[in-house]
Design a protein around this motif. Structure first.
Motif, PDB file in Angstrom:
ATOM      1  N   THR A  55      41.659  39.309  43.789  1.00 55.82           N
ATOM      2  CA  THR A  55      40.692  38.963  44.822  1.00 55.82           C
ATOM      3  C   THR A  55      39.563  39.979  44.707  1.00 55.82           C
ATOM      4  N   PRO A  56      38.319  39.524  44.600  1.00 51.73           N
ATOM      5  CA  PRO A  56      37.234  40.506  44.474  1.00 51.73           C
ATOM      6  C   PRO A  56      37.063  41.293  45.767  1.00 51.73           C
ATOM      7  N   LEU A  57      36.599  42.525  45.639  1.00 51.66           N
ATOM      8  CA  LEU A  57      36.337  43.325  46.837  1.00 51.66           C
ATOM      9  C   LEU A  57      35.288  42.613  47.699  1.00 51.66           C
ATOM     10  N   GLN A  58      34.155  42.269  47.065  1.00 50.45           N
ATOM     11  CA  GLN A  58      33.092  41.584  47.804  1.00 50.45           C
ATOM     12  C   GLN A  58      33.104  40.101  47.459  1.00 50.45           C
ATOM     13  N   ARG A  59      32.721  39.272  48.407  1.00 54.00           N
ATOM     14  CA  ARG A  59      32.677  37.833  48.164  1.00 54.00           C
ATOM     15  C   ARG A  59      31.499  37.509  47.252  1.00 54.00           C
ATOM     16  N   PRO A  60      31.768  36.869  46.105  1.00 54.59           N
ATOM     17  CA  PRO A  60      30.654  36.476  45.238  1.00 54.59           C
ATOM     18  C   PRO A  60      29.693  35.560  46.003  1.00 54.59           C
ATOM     19  N   VAL A  61      28.404  35.720  45.693  1.00 53.29           N
ATOM     20  CA  VAL A  61      27.362  35.006  46.442  1.00 53.29           C
ATOM     21  C   VAL A  61      27.627  33.498  46.449  1.00 53.29           C
ATOM     22  N   LYS A  62      28.159  32.977  45.328  1.00 50.98           N
ATOM     23  CA  LYS A  62      28.373  31.525  45.247  1.00 50.98           C
ATOM     24  C   LYS A  62      29.418  31.021  46.237  1.00 50.98           C
ATOM     25  N   TYR A  63      30.217  31.939  46.797  1.00 50.34           N
ATOM     26  CA  TYR A  63      31.228  31.502  47.775  1.00 50.34           C
ATOM     27  C   TYR A  63      30.855  31.894  49.212  1.00 50.34           C
ATOM     28  N   ALA A  64      29.563  32.107  49.426  1.00 46.73           N
ATOM     29  CA  ALA A  64      29.126  32.464  50.785  1.00 46.73           C
ATOM     30  C   ALA A  64      29.631  31.411  51.775  1.00 46.73           C
ATOM     31  N   ASN A  65      30.017  31.848  52.960  1.00 46.93           N
ATOM     32  CA  ASN A  65      30.530  30.955  54.015  1.00 46.93           C
ATOM     33  C   ASN A  65      31.831  30.256  53.641  1.00 46.93           C
ATOM     34  N   LYS A  66      32.533  30.792  52.640  1.00 46.65           N
ATOM     35  CA  LYS A  66      33.790  30.174  52.234  1.00 46.65           C
ATOM     36  C   LYS A  66      34.824  31.284  52.121  1.00 46.65           C
ATOM     37  N   PRO A  67      35.501  31.615  53.215  1.00 43.49           N
ATOM     38  CA  PRO A  67      36.432  32.756  53.169  1.00 43.49           C
ATOM     39  C   PRO A  67      37.683  32.515  52.332  1.00 43.49           C
ATOM     40  N   GLU A  68      38.088  31.235  52.194  1.00 40.35           N
ATOM     41  CA  GLU A  68      39.328  30.981  51.443  1.00 40.35           C
ATOM     42  C   GLU A  68      39.144  29.863  50.425  1.00 40.35           C
ATOM     43  N   PHE A  69      39.920  29.970  49.325  1.00 40.50           N
ATOM     44  CA  PHE A  69      39.959  28.892  48.333  1.00 40.50           C
ATOM     45  C   PHE A  69      41.031  27.883  48.722  1.00 40.50           C
ATOM     46  N   THR A  70      40.866  26.647  48.274  1.00 42.71           N
ATOM     47  CA  THR A  70      41.966  25.689  48.388  1.00 42.71           C
ATOM     48  C   THR A  70      42.919  25.946  47.223  1.00 42.71           C
ATOM     49  N   GLU A  71      44.126  25.398  47.320  1.00 44.06           N
ATOM     50  CA  GLU A  71      45.101  25.569  46.234  1.00 44.06           C
ATOM     51  C   GLU A  71      44.547  25.030  44.923  1.00 44.06           C
ATOM     52  N   GLN A  72      43.855  23.894  45.021  1.00 46.49           N
ATOM     53  CA  GLN A  72      43.311  23.277  43.814  1.00 46.49           C
ATOM     54  C   GLN A  72      42.246  24.174  43.184  1.00 46.49           C
ATOM     55  N   GLU A  73      41.392  24.747  44.019  1.00 48.71           N
ATOM     56  CA  GLU A  73      40.351  25.653  43.505  1.00 48.71           C
ATOM     57  C   GLU A  73      40.984  26.862  42.814  1.00 48.71           C
ATOM     58  N   ARG A  74      42.060  27.349  43.391  1.00 46.40           N
ATOM     59  CA  ARG A  74      42.716  28.521  42.782  1.00 46.40           C
ATOM     60  C   ARG A  74      43.247  28.176  41.395  1.00 46.40           C
ATOM     61  N   ALA A  75      43.860  27.001  41.283  1.00 55.11           N
ATOM     62  CA  ALA A  75      44.411  26.579  39.989  1.00 55.11           C
ATOM     63  C   ALA A  75      43.293  26.420  38.962  1.00 55.11           C
ATOM     64  N   GLU A  76      42.180  25.850  39.387  1.00 57.30           N
ATOM     65  CA  GLU A  76      41.051  25.664  38.463  1.00 57.30           C
ATOM     66  C   GLU A  76      40.478  27.013  38.029  1.00 57.30           C
ATOM     67  N   LEU A  77      40.345  27.906  38.995  1.00 54.05           N
ATOM     68  CA  LEU A  77      39.795  29.232  38.676  1.00 54.05           C
ATOM     69  C   LEU A  77      40.712  29.980  37.705  1.00 54.05           C
ATOM     70  N   ASP A  78      42.013  29.846  37.900  1.00 52.80           N
ATOM     71  CA  ASP A  78      42.957  30.492  36.981  1.00 52.80           C
ATOM     72  C   ASP A  78      42.695  30.037  35.542  1.00 52.80           C
ATOM     73  N   GLN A  79      42.497  28.732  35.385  1.00 52.07           N
ATOM     74  CA  GLN A  79      42.263  28.184  34.046  1.00 52.07           C
ATOM     75  C   GLN A  79      40.961  28.715  33.463  1.00 52.07           C
ATOM     76  N   GLN A  80      39.918  28.669  34.278  1.00 56.70           N
ATOM     77  CA  GLN A  80      38.605  29.155  33.806  1.00 56.70           C
ATOM     78  C   GLN A  80      38.680  30.621  33.392  1.00 56.70           C
ATOM     79  N   ARG A  81      39.308  31.412  34.231  1.00 56.48           N
ATOM     80  CA  ARG A  81      39.299  32.856  34.001  1.00 56.48           C
ATOM     81  C   ARG A  81      40.129  33.232  32.796  1.00 56.48           C
ATOM     82  N   ALA A  82      41.210  32.495  32.578  1.00 53.77           N
ATOM     83  CA  ALA A  82      42.057  32.791  31.415  1.00 53.77           C
ATOM     84  C   ALA A  82      41.310  32.516  30.119  1.00 53.77           C
ATOM     85  N   ALA A  83      40.297  31.659  30.200  1.00 54.38           N
ATOM     86  CA  ALA A  83      39.604  31.250  28.982  1.00 54.38           C
ATOM     87  C   ALA A  83      38.370  32.091  28.680  1.00 54.38           C
TER      88      ALA A  83
END
Lengths: 390, 318
Positions: A55-83
């Motif tokens: 979890t980043p210390l500061q919220r990236p600007v692109k996620y402003a007003n979005k305190p939490e990810f959905t489960e689906q977003e987390r799974a997608e981010l995992d894939q992106q980041r691994a690549a």
């Protein structure tokens, strides 16, 4: 009467005995909440803990007003980041850019994406509050000095982001100056150990810390925390629960001075007396922390810290992190901090620079001031959606 | 046993227990510190310190003129004078005498080769003692360095926190895997034998020393420590040292360790990494702060400037 007294005393003794037996009863027979208490009745924070999620210390600007990810977003981010390519990407092998970005995927663990979009929970936008005018001035003074030392390098010639705000030109006369503040980062100069970063000098650990592992061992009146912060670096902390005033204000410590007490099931720790050599996000001797450690269930330790420094930030801010209990028996990663004992890197950096200076003086090599030993090019190779700075 | 006898016995037991509890619960400006933990073990929590000369030299020895000496006017060791690196410190660099902490005949049973190396270590103390470099001190040395250490006592783990180098170790009283590599501070596995905490320490590297006199070991070191309460404020510390590569037989050191009774005793930061950078890397600076390095050797020319107004020197000067 005497017999009656004896009987009363006898009953009292039996009650005491029963209480003692209850106290000594193994945790397994007690309720779940009692199992989270120590044998002497304090909340039990003991064990080896780390945050299993990224979890980043500061919220990236692109996620402003979005305190939490959905489960689906987390799974997608995992894939992106691994690549992300940079994890094993090397710039031209043997160049200074390659050496400066020496830590590739082998040295970096990829954690699963956490639930929240920032560790910061206050302010609600998940961002560090604005710097005070004084702190901006400090940061700018520091930045100008760093840029002056970079200005003769290819980094500035090529207009790399590391040179943003600077210019390209001949070696700066500022190369001979003492840094404006006690240096904690990598300067593009290696006149002595003080020009190199705290990491290179094996003094990287800071408080608060949101990485690595902690081993907590408690006794009545004391909580000890060993922090393993990686790269063979770590430190041992002792929090007294005695009602003692803080150290005299002239006594300054790298990790401050901790005074704790229990508020219900929460360990509350007040930390002051930081050293001017400690550097947390630009805050130094005026840093003040109020930490709250709460065991929320058998496998979770919640850490919340309110960070305050009126000479650095316009208001205080709060970070919350959930840490997960680790296997006690494995005994692998939680180990002694022996970075300094094996620090061949620092003397090699210094002696390498002396050799370059000698070669330059003999007309056999470039001016060391034209080479960049400050920029971590490895960090520029890819954009992690969870990079908090953006 | 009749019912009344039984009741009387229970009462006597209860009263005795109460008296014992009262007599061993004490305050020293801190909150009350029971003599036993909740699980009935001796309570050894707190800040402790050895008060002796073991860190200079485990064995019995005369006082010496300095931590490093050289031959003076006479060709006798007892007439040596302080060597240049410590000369300017005057009496602050004197090594105090000691009756020693090595048990039995007071000798350390080195093999012939190891005895030679020990003598070389002593002669090259400044270059070889890991203490001077701020390296992790190892066990048992951490226990009797001249600084306080803290014991945080839980049921299954005991954490020992040392001032020097911010070193620490966890003593495992429960089941734990061996470490994957050798270590500076050792791998400590403990158990209670009655009121004695017995700690088996293994998996050492060969890089730590026992004292400033050059006493050393190999990576075959195995230490068995015993911590036994003498009273609420003192422990008897004993360490039996085995190392088949260096010693012909096991040997034992013993000493008391005392509680730091100050109500505000705490382990303070000991930031020796940056304090020793000049010692370790000073010769690699662009502009050296010590003017006379010969390679990695500091050649110290002692300069002591006596300030004006120093009465004794003014008197001599007349």
């Amino acid at each position: 009467m005497r017999k009656r007294l004896l009987q009363v005393a006898g009953v009292a003794a039996v009650i005491v005995a029963v209480i003692v037996l209850l106290k000594l009863a193994p945790a397994g027979s007690a309720s779940a909440s009692a199992a989270l208490k120590t044998a002497w009745g304090d909340p039990d924070l003991q064990g080896i803990w780390t945050d299993d999620y990224q979890t980043p210390l500061q919220r990236p600007v692109k996620y402003a007003n979005k305190p939490e990810f959905t489960e689906q977003e987390r799974a997608e981010l995992d894939q992106q980041r691994a690549a992300i390519l940079r994890r094993n990407q090397r710039v031209e092998v043997g160049t200074e850019r390659d050496v400066a970005g020496a830590y590739n995927a082998v040295f970096q663990s990829i954690k699963h994406t956490g639930k929240r979009t920032s560790l910061i929970v206050d302010p609600p936008d998940g961002r560090i509050p604005p710097l005070t005018a004084e702190a901006k001035q400090r940061a700018d003074t520091d930045r100008q000095f760093r840029l002056a030392l970079l200005q003769a390098t290819a980094t500035c010639k090529n207009g790399d982001t590391a040179c943003a705000g600077g210019k390209y030109g001949p070696p700066s006369p500022r190369y001979k100056e003492t840094p404006p503040f006690y240096n904690t980062g990598r300067l593009n100069r290696s006149n002595g150990p003080e020009d190199r970063s705290m990491t290179e000098r094996c003094m990287a650990a800071v408080l608060p810390d949101f990485t690595g592992y902690r081993r907590i061992v408690q006794g009545p009146g004391t909580v000890s925390i060993f922090y393993d912060v990686g790269q063979g670096q770590g430190w041992q902390r002792v929090i007294t629960l005695e009602q003692l005033p803080h150290l005299p204000s002239n006594v300054r410590q790298r990790f401050g001075d901790s005074r704790g007490h229990w508020e219900g099931n929460t360990l509350v720790v007040d930390v002051t007396n930081f050293s001017p050599k400690s550097d947390f996000q630009g805050a130094r001797q005026n840093l003040h922390l109020v930490e709250r450690w709460t065991r929320t269930d058998a496998k979770t330790l919640e850490y919340q810290v309110t960070i305050e420094d009126p000479t650095t930030w316009t208001k205080s801010w709060t970070v919350k992190q959930e840490m997960n209990r680790q296997d006690e028996q494995a005994n692998r990663v939680y180990y002694e901090p022996r970075c300094h004992e094996g620090n061949y890197g620092l003397p090699a950096l210094l002696s390498g620079t002396r050799a370059e200076e000698a070669a330059f003086a003999a007309g056999k090599g470039p001016d060391p001031a034209t080479k960049d030993s400050a920029t971590d090019f490895g960090a520029e190779g890819g954009v992690d959606a969870l990079a908090g700075g953006g | 046993m009749s019912r009344s006898t039984l009741v009387a016995a229970v009462v006597v037991t209860a009263v005795v227990t109460a008296i014992v509890s009262v007599s061993v619960t004490r305050t020293t400006g801190q909150s009350s510190r029971p003599a036993r933990t909740a699980d009935g073990k001796p309570n050894i929590s707190g800040v402790w310190q050895a008060i002796n000369e073991a860190n200079w030299d485990l064995q019995a020895h005369d006082a010496r003129a300095g931590a490093v000496t050289q031959r003076g006017v006479y060709p006798y060791e007892y007439a040596n004078v302080p060597a240049a690196p410590v000369l300017a410190l005057g009496a602050a660099a004197i090594v105090p005498g000691s009756v020693g902490v090595v048990q039995g005949d007071g000798q350390i049973p080195y093999t012939a080769d190891a005895a030679k190396k020990k003598a070389e270590n002593a002669a090259n103390w400044i270059d070889r003692d890991p203490e001077l470099k701020c390296y992790l001190p190892g066990i048992p040395r951490a226990t009797y360095m001249p600084y306080p250490f803290q014991i945080v006592q839980s049921g299954s783990k005991i954490q020992m926190i040392y001032t020097f180098s911010n070193a620490a170790r966890t003593i495992h009283l429960d089941n734990v895997a061996d470490p994957p590599d050798d270590t500076w501070m050792g791998h400590s596995v403990g158990r209670w034998e009655g009121d004695t905490l017995v700690v088996d320490v293994s998996h050492f590297n060969d890089k730590t020393w026992f004292d400033r006199a050059g006493n050393f070991h190999s990576d075959a070191l195995h230490v068995i420590e015993r911590f036994t309460p003498i009273n609420a404020d003192a422990l008897r510390y004993e360490a039996t040292i085995e190392d088949k590569n260096v010693f012909t037989k096991p040997w034992t050191i013993a000493m008391p360790i005392y509680r730091r009774l100050e109500s505000n005793a705490q382990i303070l930061d000991f930031p020796c990494i940056d304090f020793t950078e000049e010692f370790l890397y000073g010769h690699l600076r662009k502009q050296q702060l010590v003017k006379h390095w010969e390679g990695e050797t500091i050649a110290v020319d002692i300069t002591r400037k006596v300030p004006a107004g120093e009465r004794l020197f003014d008197w001599y000067g007349k």
